[in-house]
Design a protein around this motif. Structure first.
Motif, PDB file in Angstrom:
ATOM      1  N   ALA A 174       0.838  -1.193   0.000  1.00  0.00           N
ATOM      2  CA  ALA A 174       0.000   0.000   0.000  1.00  0.00           C
ATOM      3  C   ALA A 174       0.874   1.243   0.000  1.00  0.00           C
ATOM      4  CB  ALA A 174      -0.913   0.008   1.222  1.00  0.00           C
ATOM      5  N   VAL A 175       0.436   2.237  -0.742  1.00  0.00           N
ATOM      6  CA  VAL A 175       1.005   3.576  -0.675  1.00  0.00           C
ATOM      7  C   VAL A 175      -0.050   4.416   0.031  1.00  0.00           C
ATOM      8  CG1 VAL A 175       1.838   5.569  -1.961  1.00  0.00           C
ATOM      9  CG2 VAL A 175       2.325   3.257  -2.806  1.00  0.00           C
ATOM     10  N   ASP A 176       0.235   4.760   1.286  1.00  0.00           N
ATOM     11  CA  ASP A 176      -0.703   5.528   2.099  1.00  0.00           C
ATOM     12  C   ASP A 176      -0.297   6.996   2.037  1.00  0.00           C
ATOM     13  OD1 ASP A 176      -2.592   6.383   3.909  1.00  0.00           O
ATOM     14  OD2 ASP A 176      -1.590   5.531   5.659  1.00  0.00           O
ATOM     15  N   VAL A 177      -1.051   7.784   1.278  1.00  0.00           N
ATOM     16  CA  VAL A 177      -0.788   9.216   1.149  1.00  0.00           C
ATOM     17  C   VAL A 177      -1.450   9.889   2.343  1.00  0.00           C
ATOM     18  CG1 VAL A 177      -1.100  11.256  -0.297  1.00  0.00           C
ATOM     19  CG2 VAL A 177      -0.710   9.013  -1.359  1.00  0.00           C
ATOM     20  N   VAL A 178      -0.632  10.417   3.265  1.00  0.00           N
ATOM     21  CA  VAL A 178      -1.168  10.908   4.533  1.00  0.00           C
ATOM     22  C   VAL A 178      -1.546  12.388   4.509  1.00  0.00           C
ATOM     23  CG1 VAL A 178      -0.001   9.128   5.878  1.00  0.00           C
ATOM     24  CG2 VAL A 178       1.128  11.307   5.518  1.00  0.00           C
ATOM     25  N   ARG A 179      -1.028  13.127   3.544  1.00  0.00           N
ATOM     26  CA  ARG A 179      -1.398  14.554   3.452  1.00  0.00           C
ATOM     27  C   ARG A 179      -2.429  14.742   2.364  1.00  0.00           C
ATOM     28  NH1 ARG A 179       2.904  19.208   4.104  1.00  0.00           N
ATOM     29  NH2 ARG A 179       1.266  20.088   2.835  1.00  0.00           N
ATOM     30  N   ASN A 180      -3.492  15.459   2.675  1.00  0.00           N
ATOM     31  CA  ASN A 180      -4.564  15.689   1.709  1.00  0.00           C
ATOM     32  C   ASN A 180      -4.129  16.525   0.517  1.00  0.00           C
ATOM     33  OD1 ASN A 180      -6.393  14.217   3.203  1.00  0.00           O
ATOM     34  ND2 ASN A 180      -7.065  15.998   4.378  1.00  0.00           N
ATOM     35  N   ASP A 181      -3.141  17.397   0.710  1.00  0.00           N
ATOM     36  CA  ASP A 181      -2.704  18.264  -0.380  1.00  0.00           C
ATOM     37  C   ASP A 181      -1.551  17.666  -1.193  1.00  0.00           C
ATOM     38  OD1 ASP A 181      -0.845  18.499   1.653  1.00  0.00           O
ATOM     39  OD2 ASP A 181      -0.533  20.656   1.355  1.00  0.00           O
ATOM     40  N   ALA A 182      -1.151  16.425  -0.891  1.00  0.00           N
ATOM     41  CA  ALA A 182      -0.059  15.773  -1.623  1.00  0.00           C
ATOM     42  C   ALA A 182      -0.584  15.225  -2.952  1.00  0.00           C
ATOM     43  CB  ALA A 182       0.536  14.651  -0.786  1.00  0.00           C
TER      44      ALA A 182
END
Length: 164
Positions: A133-141
């Motif tokens: 999994a690639v968990d993108v933790v920032r909403n603006d990323a």
């Protein structure tokens, strides 16, 4: 938002859907066959190319470029001094840098900017074999960019180990 990526699918000529955590198609990875150098495209579900990944041919150190709209967005290189963990530097065209650290071959690493976590890559959340999994933790990323960074460092680490 988590994105599920299958391992060992990024061969030349291979195509694969990356799904979001709800099982919806989020990105199509298109391995371009018959190219002089290692090239992959990451497309949206409509087929529009978002990111192109290319292995640099004549580079002293292994490197890959990440391109958007035929412009270099970033260059990924392994840092020279990495003792216990893999460490890669992503130089963005705008002048900032991302750090990638962790156990890349085990699919347990993170992507940070100035010490702030942008994405975490891990197998431990999943029961599905050969998936991470690639968990993108920032909403603006930018999820496409962070997935591209993960794919680049994994390909580079496997090439260095002799798998690719």
């Amino acid at each position: 938002m988590k994105y599920l990526v299958r391992d060992k699918i990024f061969g030349i000529g291979d195509d694969y859907w990356i799904e979001d955590e709800h099982g919806r198609h989020a990105f199509l990875v298109d391995g371009k066959a018959l190219r002089l150098r290692d090239t992959l495209e990451i497309k949206d579900p409509a087929g529009r190319v978002l990111i192109t990944l290319r292995a640099k041919m004549l580079s002293i150190r292994d490197a890959m470029t990440i391109e958007r709209d035929d412009q270099t967005l970033a260059t990924v290189r392994k840092k020279r001094l990495s003792l216990l963990r893999n460490h890669y530097r992503v130089s963005l065209a705008e002048g900032t840098e991302l750090d990638v650290t962790g156990r890349v071959l085990n699919r347990e690493f993170s992507v940070e900017h100035d010490g702030e976590l942008l994405a975490r890559i891990s197998r431990k959340w999943l029961r599905v074999r050969d998936t991470y999994a690639v968990d993108v933790v920032r909403n603006d990323a930018d999820p496409a960019l962070l997935i591209a960074v993960a794919v680049c460092v994994i390909r580079m680490a496997e090439r260095e180990r002799g798998d690719g």
